[in-house]
Design a protein around this motif. Structure first.
Motif, PDB file in Angstrom:
ATOM      1  N   UNK A 176     -16.052  68.697 -43.669  1.00 15.25           N
ATOM      2  CA  UNK A 176     -15.951  69.462 -42.355  1.00 15.25           C
ATOM      3  C   UNK A 176     -16.135  70.939 -42.398  1.00 15.25           C
ATOM      4  N   UNK A 177     -17.148  71.543 -41.562  1.00 17.90           N
ATOM      5  CA  UNK A 177     -17.344  73.001 -41.831  1.00 17.90           C
ATOM      6  C   UNK A 177     -16.303  73.636 -40.819  1.00 17.90           C
ATOM      7  N   UNK A 178     -15.492  74.463 -41.723  1.00 18.78           N
ATOM      8  CA  UNK A 178     -14.507  75.173 -40.969  1.00 18.78           C
ATOM      9  C   UNK A 178     -14.818  76.527 -40.661  1.00 18.78           C
ATOM     10  N   UNK A 179     -16.217  76.916 -41.007  1.00 16.68           N
ATOM     11  CA  UNK A 179     -16.428  78.320 -40.577  1.00 16.68           C
ATOM     12  C   UNK A 179     -16.403  78.697 -39.028  1.00 16.68           C
ATOM     13  N   UNK A 180     -16.967  77.641 -38.040  1.00 20.14           N
ATOM     14  CA  UNK A 180     -16.683  78.113 -36.847  1.00 20.14           C
ATOM     15  C   UNK A 180     -15.087  78.295 -36.302  1.00 20.14           C
ATOM     16  N   UNK A 181     -14.330  77.484 -36.930  1.00 18.67           N
ATOM     17  CA  UNK A 181     -12.650  77.444 -36.545  1.00 18.67           C
ATOM     18  C   UNK A 181     -12.433  79.055 -36.995  1.00 18.67           C
ATOM     19  N   UNK A 182     -12.688  79.457 -38.363  1.00 16.57           N
ATOM     20  CA  UNK A 182     -12.383  80.500 -38.749  1.00 16.57           C
ATOM     21  C   UNK A 182     -12.730  81.754 -38.352  1.00 16.57           C
ATOM     22  N   UNK A 183     -13.991  81.687 -37.743  1.00 20.46           N
ATOM     23  CA  UNK A 183     -14.666  82.751 -37.047  1.00 20.46           C
ATOM     24  C   UNK A 183     -14.071  82.747 -35.728  1.00 20.46           C
ATOM     25  N   UNK A 184     -13.751  81.887 -34.833  1.00 13.58           N
ATOM     26  CA  UNK A 184     -12.788  82.194 -33.657  1.00 13.58           C
ATOM     27  C   UNK A 184     -11.587  82.658 -33.914  1.00 13.58           C
ATOM     28  N   UNK A 185     -10.779  82.433 -34.791  1.00  9.95           N
ATOM     29  CA  UNK A 185      -9.532  82.966 -35.141  1.00  9.95           C
ATOM     30  C   UNK A 185      -9.782  84.309 -35.515  1.00  9.95           C
TER      31      UNK A 185
ATOM     32  N   UNK B  14     -20.256  91.237 -35.982  1.00  7.90           N
ATOM     33  CA  UNK B  14     -20.336  89.981 -36.964  1.00  7.90           C
ATOM     34  C   UNK B  14     -19.866  90.385 -38.494  1.00  7.90           C
ATOM     35  N   UNK B  15     -20.051  91.784 -38.916  1.00  6.26           N
ATOM     36  CA  UNK B  15     -19.532  91.949 -40.221  1.00  6.26           C
ATOM     37  C   UNK B  15     -17.992  91.980 -40.155  1.00  6.26           C
ATOM     38  N   UNK B  16     -17.614  92.526 -39.084  1.00  2.81           N
ATOM     39  CA  UNK B  16     -16.077  92.284 -39.076  1.00  2.81           C
ATOM     40  C   UNK B  16     -15.558  90.964 -39.031  1.00  2.81           C
ATOM     41  N   UNK B  17     -16.072  90.217 -38.260  1.00  2.00           N
ATOM     42  CA  UNK B  17     -15.834  88.675 -38.198  1.00  2.00           C
ATOM     43  C   UNK B  17     -15.954  88.028 -39.706  1.00  2.00           C
ATOM     44  N   UNK B  18     -17.094  88.292 -40.026  1.00  2.00           N
ATOM     45  CA  UNK B  18     -17.374  87.710 -41.729  1.00  2.00           C
ATOM     46  C   UNK B  18     -16.489  88.248 -42.696  1.00  2.00           C
ATOM     47  N   UNK B  19     -15.925  89.403 -42.534  1.00  2.00           N
ATOM     48  CA  UNK B  19     -15.076  90.021 -43.631  1.00  2.00           C
ATOM     49  C   UNK B  19     -13.720  89.415 -43.130  1.00  2.00           C
ATOM     50  N   UNK B  20     -13.083  88.966 -42.120  1.00  2.00           N
ATOM     51  CA  UNK B  20     -12.067  88.326 -41.842  1.00  2.00           C
ATOM     52  C   UNK B  20     -12.030  86.880 -42.135  1.00  2.00           C
ATOM     53  N   UNK B  21     -13.003  86.182 -41.854  1.00  2.00           N
ATOM     54  CA  UNK B  21     -13.368  84.858 -42.111  1.00  2.00           C
ATOM     55  C   UNK B  21     -13.529  84.550 -43.603  1.00  2.00           C
ATOM     56  N   UNK B  22     -14.099  85.143 -44.180  1.00  3.75           N
ATOM     57  CA  UNK B  22     -14.536  84.729 -45.575  1.00  3.75           C
ATOM     58  C   UNK B  22     -13.578  84.239 -46.366  1.00  3.75           C
ATOM     59  N   UNK B  23     -12.433  85.224 -46.680  1.00  2.00           N
ATOM     60  CA  UNK B  23     -11.280  84.624 -47.504  1.00  2.00           C
ATOM     61  C   UNK B  23     -10.707  83.206 -46.977  1.00  2.00           C
ATOM     62  N   UNK B  24     -10.701  83.145 -45.667  1.00  2.29           N
ATOM     63  CA  UNK B  24      -9.994  81.655 -45.130  1.00  2.29           C
ATOM     64  C   UNK B  24     -11.248  80.760 -45.431  1.00  2.29           C
ATOM     65  N   UNK B  25     -12.529  81.071 -45.350  1.00  5.32           N
ATOM     66  CA  UNK B  25     -13.379  79.943 -45.881  1.00  5.32           C
ATOM     67  C   UNK B  25     -13.260  79.534 -47.239  1.00  5.32           C
ATOM     68  N   UNK B  26     -13.443  80.635 -48.150  1.00  2.00           N
ATOM     69  CA  UNK B  26     -13.247  80.125 -49.325  1.00  2.00           C
ATOM     70  C   UNK B  26     -12.032  79.497 -49.876  1.00  2.00           C
ATOM     71  N   UNK B  27     -10.917  79.615 -49.182  1.00  2.00           N
ATOM     72  CA  UNK B  27      -9.635  78.923 -49.696  1.00  2.00           C
ATOM     73  C   UNK B  27     -10.090  77.627 -49.602  1.00  2.00           C
ATOM     74  N   UNK B  28     -10.703  76.877 -48.542  1.00  2.00           N
ATOM     75  CA  UNK B  28     -10.823  75.558 -48.123  1.00  2.00           C
ATOM     76  C   UNK B  28     -12.060  74.859 -49.244  1.00  2.00           C
ATOM     77  N   UNK B  29     -12.560  75.723 -49.680  1.00  2.00           N
ATOM     78  CA  UNK B  29     -13.902  75.124 -50.721  1.00  2.00           C
ATOM     79  C   UNK B  29     -13.148  74.565 -51.909  1.00  2.00           C
ATOM     80  N   UNK B  30     -13.698  73.471 -52.587  1.00  2.00           N
ATOM     81  CA  UNK B  30     -13.037  72.882 -53.768  1.00  2.00           C
ATOM     82  C   UNK B  30     -13.738  73.420 -54.947  1.00  2.00           C
TER      83      UNK B  30
END
Length: 83
Positions: free
Chosen positions: A23-32, A67-83
């Motif tokens: 499941x791609x969690x990126x859109x959810x992370x970006x929205x949050x 978008x840099x602000x969003x990426x900076x915020x979302x990156x840690x959330x996205x990487x936590x979900x990766x295996x």
């Protein structure tokens, strides 16, 4: 004659069945993260209003700031979900 399935093979098949499709969690992370980047969004929107009708002016810098602000915020959330 067929060989009986080994325990290792059975375990691999069981693991494959347990894993749901990715499941791609990126859109959810970006929205949050969008509420955290309101300042950059407002700067971008103000720029758009300022340069409206000017063919040579653009707001690329403000767009990338947003978008840099969003990426900076979302990156840690996205990487936590990766295996």
């Amino acid at each position: 004659m067929g060989q009986p399935a080994t325990k290792e093979k059975e375990q691999e098949e069981a693991e494959e069945e347990e894993d749901p499709s990715p499941v791609d969690t990126k859109p959810e992370c970006e929205e949050s993260c969008k509420p955290r980047c309101v300042k950059q969004l407002l700067h971008y929107e103000a720029c758009i209003k300022r340069v409206e009708g000017s063919p040579r002016k653009h707001c690329t810098g403000q767009y990338f700031d947003y978008w840099g602000c969003i990426d900076k915020c979302a990156a840690p959330k996205i990487f936590r979900t990766l295996k």
